[in-house]
Motif scaffolding. Structure first.
Motif, PDB file in Angstrom:
ATOM      1  N   HIS A 157      47.891  38.782  26.783  1.00  0.00           N
ATOM      2  CA  HIS A 157      48.891  38.491  27.808  1.00  0.00           C
ATOM      3  C   HIS A 157      49.274  39.757  28.573  1.00  0.00           C
ATOM      4  O   HIS A 157      49.441  39.738  29.789  1.00  0.00           O
ATOM      5  N   ARG A 158      49.406  40.872  27.809  1.00  0.00           N
ATOM      6  CA  ARG A 158      49.771  42.138  28.449  1.00  0.00           C
ATOM      7  C   ARG A 158      48.690  42.584  29.421  1.00  0.00           C
ATOM      8  O   ARG A 158      48.987  43.037  30.536  1.00  0.00           O
ATOM      9  N   LEU A 159      47.430  42.460  29.024  1.00  0.00           N
ATOM     10  CA  LEU A 159      46.325  42.851  29.899  1.00  0.00           C
ATOM     11  C   LEU A 159      46.269  41.979  31.153  1.00  0.00           C
ATOM     12  O   LEU A 159      45.966  42.474  32.243  1.00  0.00           O
ATOM     13  N   LEU A 160      46.579  40.681  31.010  1.00  0.00           N
ATOM     14  CA  LEU A 160      46.562  39.782  32.164  1.00  0.00           C
ATOM     15  C   LEU A 160      47.673  40.149  33.143  1.00  0.00           C
ATOM     16  O   LEU A 160      47.475  40.114  34.368  1.00  0.00           O
ATOM     17  N   ILE A 161      48.825  40.516  32.614  1.00  0.00           N
ATOM     18  CA  ILE A 161      49.938  40.940  33.478  1.00  0.00           C
ATOM     19  C   ILE A 161      49.562  42.220  34.220  1.00  0.00           C
ATOM     20  O   ILE A 161      49.780  42.348  35.432  1.00  0.00           O
ATOM     21  N   ILE A 162      48.990  43.190  33.485  1.00  0.00           N
ATOM     22  CA  ILE A 162      48.580  44.447  34.116  1.00  0.00           C
ATOM     23  C   ILE A 162      47.519  44.189  35.184  1.00  0.00           C
ATOM     24  O   ILE A 162      47.548  44.786  36.267  1.00  0.00           O
ATOM     25  N   ALA A 163      46.588  43.280  34.900  1.00  0.00           N
ATOM     26  CA  ALA A 163      45.559  42.936  35.881  1.00  0.00           C
ATOM     27  C   ALA A 163      46.178  42.330  37.134  1.00  0.00           C
ATOM     28  O   ALA A 163      45.767  42.637  38.264  1.00  0.00           O
ATOM     29  N   ALA A 164      47.198  41.483  36.946  1.00  0.00           N
ATOM     30  CA  ALA A 164      47.845  40.820  38.083  1.00  0.00           C
ATOM     31  C   ALA A 164      48.578  41.825  38.970  1.00  0.00           C
ATOM     32  O   ALA A 164      48.426  41.814  40.197  1.00  0.00           O
ATOM     33  N   ILE A 165      49.375  42.705  38.350  1.00  0.00           N
ATOM     34  CA  ILE A 165      50.146  43.651  39.169  1.00  0.00           C
ATOM     35  C   ILE A 165      49.225  44.704  39.781  1.00  0.00           C
ATOM     36  O   ILE A 165      49.479  45.198  40.892  1.00  0.00           O
ATOM     37  N   THR A 166      48.137  45.034  39.082  1.00  0.00           N
ATOM     38  CA  THR A 166      47.168  45.981  39.645  1.00  0.00           C
ATOM     39  C   THR A 166      46.447  45.366  40.843  1.00  0.00           C
ATOM     40  O   THR A 166      46.208  46.047  41.851  1.00  0.00           O
TER      41      THR A 166
END
Length: 420
Positions: A2-11
Motif C-alpha cells: 500500500h505504501r509503495l502504491l501511494i508513493i507511486a501515485a504521488i510521484t
C-alpha cells in the motif's frame, strides 16, 4: 505494498506537473514566434502559473486536510486535464494563459497534498528528507523528459508554426492515467475536526502566525530567493540558447534539458550525500559552486561556435557548462523544506507547506519577470550575471537559519533531558 502504491501515485502526480509547469520556458520561446509577442509580454505566463499557486495555497492550504488529500489530488489533475485539452483545441495565447492558471491552481492542491502525505509516510527527518529528495528528483526527471517531449513537436524551420501545441494531447493522456492511479491508491483521509467553519478560520490564522516566527521568516526568504534563481534560469535558458548561442529553437530546448538533468541527479544524489554530511556546509558548497559556474561559463558564451550545429551532440563542452549549475542548486530547495517541515508537528505541516508554496510561487514569478525584463534591456548574459545577487542573499539567510536551527536543537535536547 500500500505504501509503495501511494508513493507511486504521488510521484506520478509530480512527474506530470513537472512537464506542465516547467514547459513555460519552451512555451515562452515558441509563443514569441507563433503569436508574434514581445519577451515582456511572454514573461507574464510565469505569473499566470505562479500567482494562482500562491493564491490557492494561501487561502486553501488549511482546508485541504478536511477535503482529503486524494480528492485534492484528483481535482488538481482534472483541472490540468481541462487546460491540456483547451490549448490545442483553441490555439491562442489567451488559452495558454488559462492553461497555466489552471495548472498553477492545480499544483497548489497537489504540492500541499504530496508534502503532507510524505509527512504521514515517514517517521524521522532522515526518512522525510530521503523520500522528499527522491520525489523531487523524479520531478526533475519529468522536467528533463518534458524538454525533449516538446522539442519533438517543434518545427525548427518555421517559428510561426503551431505544431508544438499538439504536445498537449499526449499530456492529456498522461493525466488521465495519473488520475486512475491516484483513484486506486489507498491514500488515507486525515482525521476531520468537528468545529465547522470556525476551525478552518483558526487554521488559516495559524498559518499566518507561522510566518511571524524569526526562523520561519528567514526560511521563506531563502525559499523565495532560491526559486527566483531557479525559475529565472529555467524559464529563460531556452531563449538564452536561441539568441545568445544562436542555436535553432529545437536544439535550444534540448540543451536546456541538461539543466533539468543536472537538477534531477543533484537531488537524487543529495539524499545519499546528506546521510554522511551536515546540511549546512553542504549547502554552502552548493551556493559557492553556483556562483563559480556563473562567473566561469557566461564569459565563454560568446566564444562558442554554433555554426552548422544540427544536434545537441555536436555542441562543444562549453555549451553544456552553464546548465550544469542545476547540480549545485538542486539539493537546496528540498533540504530546506525537510529541515523545517520535519521540525513541526504533523498537524502544522499543511499550513507550513502552504507558506512554502506561496513564497515559492512569488519567487518564481519574480524570477521570470525580472530576468525577462533584464534580458530585453541588457541582454541574456548580463541578465544571468544579476542572479549572483539572490545567491548572496540565500547564503546570508542560511547563516541566520543555521544559528536558529542550532539553538532549537539545544533547546530540544534540554527538554528531552528534563523529561527523562
Amino acid at each position: 505494498m500500500h505504501r509503495l502504491l501511494i508513493i507511486a501515485a504521488i510521484t506520478a502526480c509530480y512527474f506530470a506537473f513537472a512537464i506542465l509547469l516547467n514547459s513555460v520556458g519552451t512555451v515562452i520561446l515558441q509563443s514569441i514566434g507563433s503569436f508574434n509577442i514581445s519577451k515582456p509580454e511572454a514573461s507574464v505566463l510565469e505569473g499566470f502559473k505562479d500567482l494562482p499557486i500562491a493564491f490557492v495555497s494561501f487561502f486553501i492550504a488549511s482546508f485541504i486536510p478536511r477535503m482529503g488529500y486524494k480528492i485534492a489530488l484528483i481535482i488538481g489533475l482534472v483541472l490540468s486535464l481541462i487546460g491540456c485539452i483547451l490549448v490545442p483545441a483553441v490555439p491562442a495565447f489567451w488559452s495558454i494563459k488559462i492553461l497555466f492558471a489552471l495548472v498553477g491552481s492545480a499544483f497548489a492542491l497537489v504540492k500541499i497534498s504530496v508534502y503532507s502525505i510524505v509527512g504521514m509516510l515517514t517517521k524521522s527527518t532522515n526518512e522525510h528528507s530521503a523520500l522528499l529528495n527522491t520525489i523531487e528528483g523524479i520531478f526533475m526527471l519529468g522536467v528533463l523528459a518534458g524538454y525533449w517531449y516538446f522539442a519533438y513537436f517543434i518545427d525548427a524551420q518555421n517559428s510561426a508554426s503551431l505544431s508544438w501545441l499538439n504536445a498537449y494531447w499526449g499530456l492529456a493522456v498522461l493525466l488521465l492515467g495519473t488520475i486512475l492511479l491516484v483513484f486506486i491508491s489507498p491514500i488515507s483521509t486525515p482525521n476531520k475536526k468537528n468545529d465547522g467553519d470556525s476551525q478552518v478560520s483558526d487554521d488559516f490564522i495559524a498559518m499566518l502566525k507561522l510566518a511571524y516566527k524569526p526562523m520561519v521568516l528567514v526560511f521563506i526568504i531563502s525559499i523565495f530567493m532560491y526559486v527566483l534563481v531557479e525559475q529565472g534560469i529555467g524559464t529563460w535558458l531556452p531563449t538564452f540558447n536561441n539568441e545568445v548561442l544562436a542555436l535553432p529553437a529545437d536544439i535550444s530546448v534540448q540543451l536546456t534539458s541538461v539543466f533539468a538533468l543536472a537538477l534531477a541527479l543533484g537531488r537524487l544524489g543529495a539524499g545519499q550525500v546528506l546521510r554522511f554530511l551536515s546540511w549546512f556546509p553542504f549547502m554552502l558548497t552548493c551556493l559557492l559552486g553556483m556562483a563559480a559556474l556563473i562567473l566561469v561559463s557566461l564569459p565563454l558564451a560568446d566564444k562558442i561556435d554554433t555554426a552548422n550545429i544540427n544536434s545537441v551532440i555536436q555542441l562543444p563542452f562549453i555549451a553544456f557548462l552553464f546548465p550544469l549549475i542545476g547540480a549545485f542548486m538542486a539539493p537546496i530547495y528540498p533540504v530546506l523544506n525537510s529541515v523545517v517541515l520535519s521540525s513541526l508537528p504533523t498537524q502544522n505541516q499543511s499550513a507550513m507547506t502552504g507558506l512554502i508554496v506561496v513564497f515559492s510561487a512569488l519567487g518564481g514569478t519574480s524570477g521570470s519577470l525580472i530576468t525577462g525584463t533584464l534580458f530585453e534591456l541588457i541582454g541574456g548574459q548580463q541578465a544571468f550575471y544579476m542572479l549572483l545577487l539572490p545567491i548572496v542573499g540565500i547564503t546570508t539567510a542560511l547563516i541566520f537559519l543555521k544559528r536558529w536551527s542550532a539553538h532549537s536543537d539545544v533547546s530540544s535536547s534540554a527538554d528531552v533531558e528534563a523529561n527523562s
